[in-house]
Design an enzyme around this catalytic site. Sequence first.
Site, PDB file in Angstrom:
ATOM      1  N   CYS A  93       0.506  -1.425  -0.436  1.00 53.22           N
ATOM      2  CA  CYS A  93      -0.108  -0.062   0.152  1.00 53.22           C
ATOM      3  C   CYS A  93       1.324   1.163   0.413  1.00 53.22           C
ATOM      4  CB  CYS A  93      -0.868   0.437   1.171  1.00 53.22           C
ATOM      5  SG  CYS A  93      -2.504   1.110   0.390  1.00 53.22           S
ATOM      6  N   HIS A 194      -3.496  -6.265   2.082  1.00 56.58           N
ATOM      7  CA  HIS A 194      -2.918  -5.871   3.389  1.00 56.58           C
ATOM      8  C   HIS A 194      -4.287  -7.409   3.762  1.00 56.58           C
ATOM      9  CE1 HIS A 194      -2.225  -1.492   4.040  1.00 56.58           C
ATOM     10  NE2 HIS A 194      -2.901  -1.111   3.736  1.00 56.58           N
TER      11      HIS A 194
HETATM   12  N1  GLN Z   1      -2.683   6.609   2.080  1.00 55.64           N
HETATM   13  C1  GLN Z   1      -2.570   5.916   1.134  1.00 55.64           C
HETATM   14  C2  GLN Z   1      -3.632   5.698   0.687  1.00 55.64           C
HETATM   15  O1  GLN Z   1      -4.500   6.201   1.261  1.00 55.64           O
HETATM   16  C3  GLN Z   1      -2.080   4.484   1.871  1.00 55.64           C
HETATM   17  C4  GLN Z   1      -3.324   3.538   2.651  1.00 55.64           C
HETATM   18  C5  GLN Z   1      -1.973   2.706   3.333  1.00 55.64           C
HETATM   19  O2  GLN Z   1      -1.400   2.199   3.540  1.00 55.64           O
HETATM   20  N2  GLN Z   1      -3.106   1.868   3.966  1.00 55.64           N
HETATM   21  O3  GLN Z   1      -3.893   5.662  -0.627  1.00 55.64           O
END
Ligand code: GLN
Length: 221
Positions: A93, A194
């Site tokens: 992510c 995740h």
């Molecule tokens: N901040 C990033 C987004 O919203 C990554 C989110 C995350 O790593 N869960 O795309």
Amino acid sequence: MIINIAHLYGNLLNTYGDLGNIMALRYELRKMGHDANIDIISLGDEFDPDKYDFVFLGGGQDYEQRIVQKDLLNKKDQLKQYIDNNGVMLSICGGYQLLGKYYYDANNNKIEGIELFDHYTVNQDNNQRFTGNIKVKSSIIDDQIYTGFENHGGVTYLGEGEEPFAYVLEGNGNNGEDKSEGFRYKNTIGTYLHGPLLAKNENLAKELAKKIIWRKENEGK
Ligand code: GLN
């Protein structure tokens, strides 16, 4: 053998239990007869590309991503050396976004990536997010199906020649349009999954553990 794991920015980037990836991998390594040493490599720390057998870079909120970005630039050359040398790496992510060209956060601020890869990430209209369970099919091992959980505002497009980690069967993945999910290059994977990914998908954890052991035994690592 002792497998050396670098958890990059483990004190800053660790959303939705991403640490579980390292725990699941260590569990598989132990079953294969090897223990693991885990170092958190964070702001201002040296990253030694020759020391590590597995590198993990998790997801994060915009605030932490911005802090990490500046420091990650200082580690770019070492990380490139590790990746080009077939090092096994998993980025999730926010971590995956930072390896690319840039990311536009929820306030439409541009966060430069470290440009090791050509993918780039913009945000969604009205700060919408892709949230929910996701199912993908990946060519990493025999078109296996993996499941996970995605929660991202970022919409990622792969650069020319960049290969996806997987294809989306259910959910959104990189951008909700072209069915691509994440990217892969040599032994490096970037993904929005995740879950934690390696805890939910034991076959993938085993495959990474086998790659890590093979590389350490055969490439004098
Ligand atoms: N901040 C990033 C987004 O919203 C990554 C989110 C995350 O790593 N869960 O795309």
